[in-house]
Design a protein around this motif. Structure first.
Motif, PDB file in Angstrom:
ATOM      1  N   PRO A  22      -6.470  -5.220 -12.121  1.00 42.19           N
ATOM      2  CA  PRO A  22      -7.334  -4.146 -12.611  1.00 42.19           C
ATOM      3  C   PRO A  22      -7.016  -2.780 -12.018  1.00 42.19           C
ATOM      4  O   PRO A  22      -7.346  -1.759 -12.620  1.00 42.19           O
ATOM      5  CB  PRO A  22      -8.737  -4.591 -12.208  1.00 42.19           C
ATOM      6  N   GLN A  23      -6.373  -2.754 -10.835  1.00 45.40           N
ATOM      7  CA  GLN A  23      -6.112  -1.467 -10.201  1.00 45.40           C
ATOM      8  C   GLN A  23      -4.859  -1.531  -9.344  1.00 45.40           C
ATOM      9  O   GLN A  23      -4.709  -2.418  -8.504  1.00 45.40           O
ATOM     10  CB  GLN A  23      -7.309  -1.090  -9.338  1.00 45.40           C
ATOM     11  N   ALA A  24      -3.939  -0.577  -9.574  1.00 47.79           N
ATOM     12  CA  ALA A  24      -2.721  -0.441  -8.770  1.00 47.79           C
ATOM     13  C   ALA A  24      -2.395   1.049  -8.681  1.00 47.79           C
ATOM     14  O   ALA A  24      -2.089   1.683  -9.689  1.00 47.79           O
ATOM     15  CB  ALA A  24      -1.569  -1.204  -9.408  1.00 47.79           C
ATOM     16  N   ARG A  25      -2.494   1.591  -7.465  1.00 43.79           N
ATOM     17  CA  ARG A  25      -2.298   3.035  -7.286  1.00 43.79           C
ATOM     18  C   ARG A  25      -1.491   3.346  -6.041  1.00 43.79           C
ATOM     19  O   ARG A  25      -1.588   2.653  -5.041  1.00 43.79           O
ATOM     20  CB  ARG A  25      -3.637   3.753  -7.158  1.00 43.79           C
ATOM     21  N   ALA A  26      -0.747   4.443  -6.117  1.00 45.66           N
ATOM     22  CA  ALA A  26      -0.090   5.030  -4.952  1.00 45.66           C
ATOM     23  C   ALA A  26      -0.779   6.365  -4.695  1.00 45.66           C
ATOM     24  O   ALA A  26      -1.046   7.130  -5.625  1.00 45.66           O
ATOM     25  CB  ALA A  26       1.394   5.243  -5.216  1.00 45.66           C
ATOM     26  N   PHE A  27      -1.082   6.631  -3.428  1.00 41.34           N
ATOM     27  CA  PHE A  27      -1.778   7.866  -3.088  1.00 41.34           C
ATOM     28  C   PHE A  27      -1.319   8.344  -1.725  1.00 41.34           C
ATOM     29  O   PHE A  27      -0.824   7.577  -0.907  1.00 41.34           O
ATOM     30  CB  PHE A  27      -3.304   7.669  -3.118  1.00 41.34           C
ATOM     31  N   ASP A  28      -1.472   9.640  -1.494  1.00 37.54           N
ATOM     32  CA  ASP A  28      -1.133  10.246  -0.215  1.00 37.54           C
ATOM     33  C   ASP A  28      -2.144   9.749   0.811  1.00 37.54           C
ATOM     34  O   ASP A  28      -3.350   9.781   0.582  1.00 37.54           O
ATOM     35  CB  ASP A  28      -1.188  11.769  -0.334  1.00 37.54           C
ATOM     36  N   LYS A  29      -1.658   9.284   1.942  1.00 42.79           N
ATOM     37  CA  LYS A  29      -2.520   8.694   2.970  1.00 42.79           C
ATOM     38  C   LYS A  29      -3.533   9.697   3.503  1.00 42.79           C
ATOM     39  O   LYS A  29      -4.613   9.325   3.935  1.00 42.79           O
ATOM     40  CB  LYS A  29      -1.646   8.141   4.109  1.00 42.79           C
ATOM     41  N   GLU A  30      -3.215  10.964   3.448  1.00 36.42           N
ATOM     42  CA  GLU A  30      -4.119  12.001   3.944  1.00 36.42           C
ATOM     43  C   GLU A  30      -5.196  12.361   2.915  1.00 36.42           C
ATOM     44  O   GLU A  30      -6.156  13.033   3.242  1.00 36.42           O
ATOM     45  CB  GLU A  30      -3.327  13.265   4.308  1.00 36.42           C
ATOM     46  N   GLU A  31      -5.035  11.926   1.666  1.00 40.72           N
ATOM     47  CA  GLU A  31      -5.968  12.273   0.601  1.00 40.72           C
ATOM     48  C   GLU A  31      -6.853  11.082   0.257  1.00 40.72           C
ATOM     49  O   GLU A  31      -6.689   9.994   0.785  1.00 40.72           O
ATOM     50  CB  GLU A  31      -5.192  12.712  -0.659  1.00 40.72           C
ATOM     51  N   SER A  32      -7.752  11.277  -0.677  1.00 39.88           N
ATOM     52  CA  SER A  32      -8.659  10.234  -1.131  1.00 39.88           C
ATOM     53  C   SER A  32      -7.931   9.267  -2.076  1.00 39.88           C
ATOM     54  O   SER A  32      -6.964   9.643  -2.744  1.00 39.88           O
ATOM     55  CB  SER A  32      -9.839  10.871  -1.866  1.00 39.88           C
ATOM     56  N   PHE A  33      -8.428   8.038  -2.149  1.00 38.35           N
ATOM     57  CA  PHE A  33      -7.872   7.039  -3.063  1.00 38.35           C
ATOM     58  C   PHE A  33      -8.019   7.504  -4.511  1.00 38.35           C
ATOM     59  O   PHE A  33      -7.210   7.170  -5.367  1.00 38.35           O
ATOM     60  CB  PHE A  33      -8.585   5.696  -2.849  1.00 38.35           C
ATOM     61  N   LYS A  34      -9.044   8.303  -4.782  1.00 41.77           N
ATOM     62  CA  LYS A  34      -9.272   8.812  -6.143  1.00 41.77           C
ATOM     63  C   LYS A  34      -8.237   9.856  -6.551  1.00 41.77           C
ATOM     64  O   LYS A  34      -8.002  10.071  -7.732  1.00 41.77           O
ATOM     65  CB  LYS A  34     -10.674   9.402  -6.247  1.00 41.77           C
ATOM     66  N   ALA A  84      -0.401   2.325 -11.919  1.00 39.55           N
ATOM     67  CA  ALA A  84       0.279   1.350 -12.764  1.00 39.55           C
ATOM     68  C   ALA A  84      -0.752   0.563 -13.556  1.00 39.55           C
ATOM     69  O   ALA A  84      -1.833   0.255 -13.051  1.00 39.55           O
ATOM     70  CB  ALA A  84       1.113   0.406 -11.907  1.00 39.55           C
ATOM     71  N   ARG A  85      -0.413   0.239 -14.785  1.00 43.76           N
ATOM     72  CA  ARG A  85      -1.271  -0.593 -15.635  1.00 43.76           C
ATOM     73  C   ARG A  85      -0.450  -1.797 -16.079  1.00 43.76           C
ATOM     74  O   ARG A  85       0.649  -1.648 -16.591  1.00 43.76           O
ATOM     75  CB  ARG A  85      -1.755   0.185 -16.840  1.00 43.76           C
ATOM     76  N   TYR A  86      -1.000  -2.988 -15.836  1.00 45.17           N
ATOM     77  CA  TYR A  86      -0.315  -4.223 -16.168  1.00 45.17           C
ATOM     78  C   TYR A  86      -1.100  -4.984 -17.223  1.00 45.17           C
ATOM     79  O   TYR A  86      -2.323  -4.961 -17.233  1.00 45.17           O
ATOM     80  CB  TYR A  86      -0.187  -5.131 -14.938  1.00 45.17           C
ATOM     81  N   LYS A  87      -0.386  -5.731 -18.058  1.00 47.30           N
ATOM     82  CA  LYS A  87      -1.036  -6.650 -18.986  1.00 47.30           C
ATOM     83  C   LYS A  87      -1.288  -7.953 -18.237  1.00 47.30           C
ATOM     84  O   LYS A  87      -0.539  -8.299 -17.326  1.00 47.30           O
ATOM     85  CB  LYS A  87      -0.126  -6.919 -20.185  1.00 47.30           C
ATOM     86  N   PRO A  88      -2.328  -8.695 -18.609  1.00 42.35           N
ATOM     87  CA  PRO A  88      -2.539 -10.013 -17.985  1.00 42.35           C
ATOM     88  C   PRO A  88      -1.322 -10.900 -18.212  1.00 42.35           C
ATOM     89  O   PRO A  88      -0.663 -10.824 -19.250  1.00 42.35           O
ATOM     90  CB  PRO A  88      -3.761 -10.566 -18.717  1.00 42.35           C
ATOM     91  N   SER A  89      -1.015 -11.731 -17.216  1.00 39.62           N
ATOM     92  CA  SER A  89       0.172 -12.588 -17.313  1.00 39.62           C
ATOM     93  C   SER A  89      -0.142 -13.993 -16.808  1.00 39.62           C
ATOM     94  O   SER A  89      -1.058 -14.203 -16.024  1.00 39.62           O
ATOM     95  CB  SER A  89       1.337 -11.983 -16.526  1.00 39.62           C
ATOM     96  N   PHE A  90       0.656 -14.943 -17.252  1.00 36.36           N
ATOM     97  CA  PHE A  90       0.540 -16.339 -16.857  1.00 36.36           C
ATOM     98  C   PHE A  90       1.198 -16.520 -15.485  1.00 36.36           C
ATOM     99  O   PHE A  90       2.216 -15.892 -15.195  1.00 36.36           O
ATOM    100  CB  PHE A  90       1.254 -17.198 -17.907  1.00 36.36           C
ATOM    101  N   TYR A  91       0.626 -17.353 -14.628  1.00 42.39           N
ATOM    102  CA  TYR A  91       1.273 -17.677 -13.353  1.00 42.39           C
ATOM    103  C   TYR A  91       1.252 -19.177 -13.122  1.00 42.39           C
ATOM    104  O   TYR A  91       0.413 -19.903 -13.654  1.00 42.39           O
ATOM    105  CB  TYR A  91       0.628 -16.924 -12.179  1.00 42.39           C
TER     106      TYR A  91
END
Length: 128
Positions: A87-99, A105-112
């Motif tokens: 549901p959530q995959a993000r890269a962010f600057d460590k000094e800034e907010s997660f928002k 990244a957006r992924y489609k559901p997959s089989f495992y």
């Protein structure tokens, strides 16, 4: 066989509820256990470039079926299968907010499918 300190519903149907997973388990056959439910996991790592530190954080939800089989001598074989959603995959600057993310990244559901063998050195030996 398997030690189950979980909440029992009726007979051998058990509810396993922890912060990272919720499973309903049922003992089947002589040495097997079938589980249905959901597990959460996350991936997180840092990336360094010049004087900037970024973090990549990803939440994964695996919903499906788990079959465990006691192989004796404290060995357990495991088969897992189902659907993985991210549901959530993000890269962010460590000094800034997660928002305030740099990349999302957006992924489609997959089989495992997973196969594993585990050994418990502290398990009780089987009584014959």
């Amino acid at each position: 066989m398997f030690a189950d300190p979980y909440k029992s519903f009726s007979g051998d149907l058990l509810m396993d509820g922890f912060p990272k997973k919720v499973l309903v388990r049922k003992n089947i056959l002589a040495n097997g256990r079938l589980s249905l439910g959901t597990e959460m996991d996350n991936t997180s790592f840092y990336m360094y470039k010049n004087s900037r530190t970024c973090e990549f954080r990803q939440l994964e939800i695996n919903s499906g079926v788990i079959y465990e089989h006691s192989l004796g001598n404290n060995l357990t074989g495991t088969l897992k299968t189902g659907m993985r959603t991210v549901p959530q995959a993000r890269a962010f600057d460590k000094e800034e907010s997660f928002k305030d993310y740099i990349f999302e990244a957006r992924y489609k559901p997959s089989f495992y499918f997973n196969v594993g063998i585990s050994y418990n050195p502290f398990g009780k030996p089987r009584v014959k």
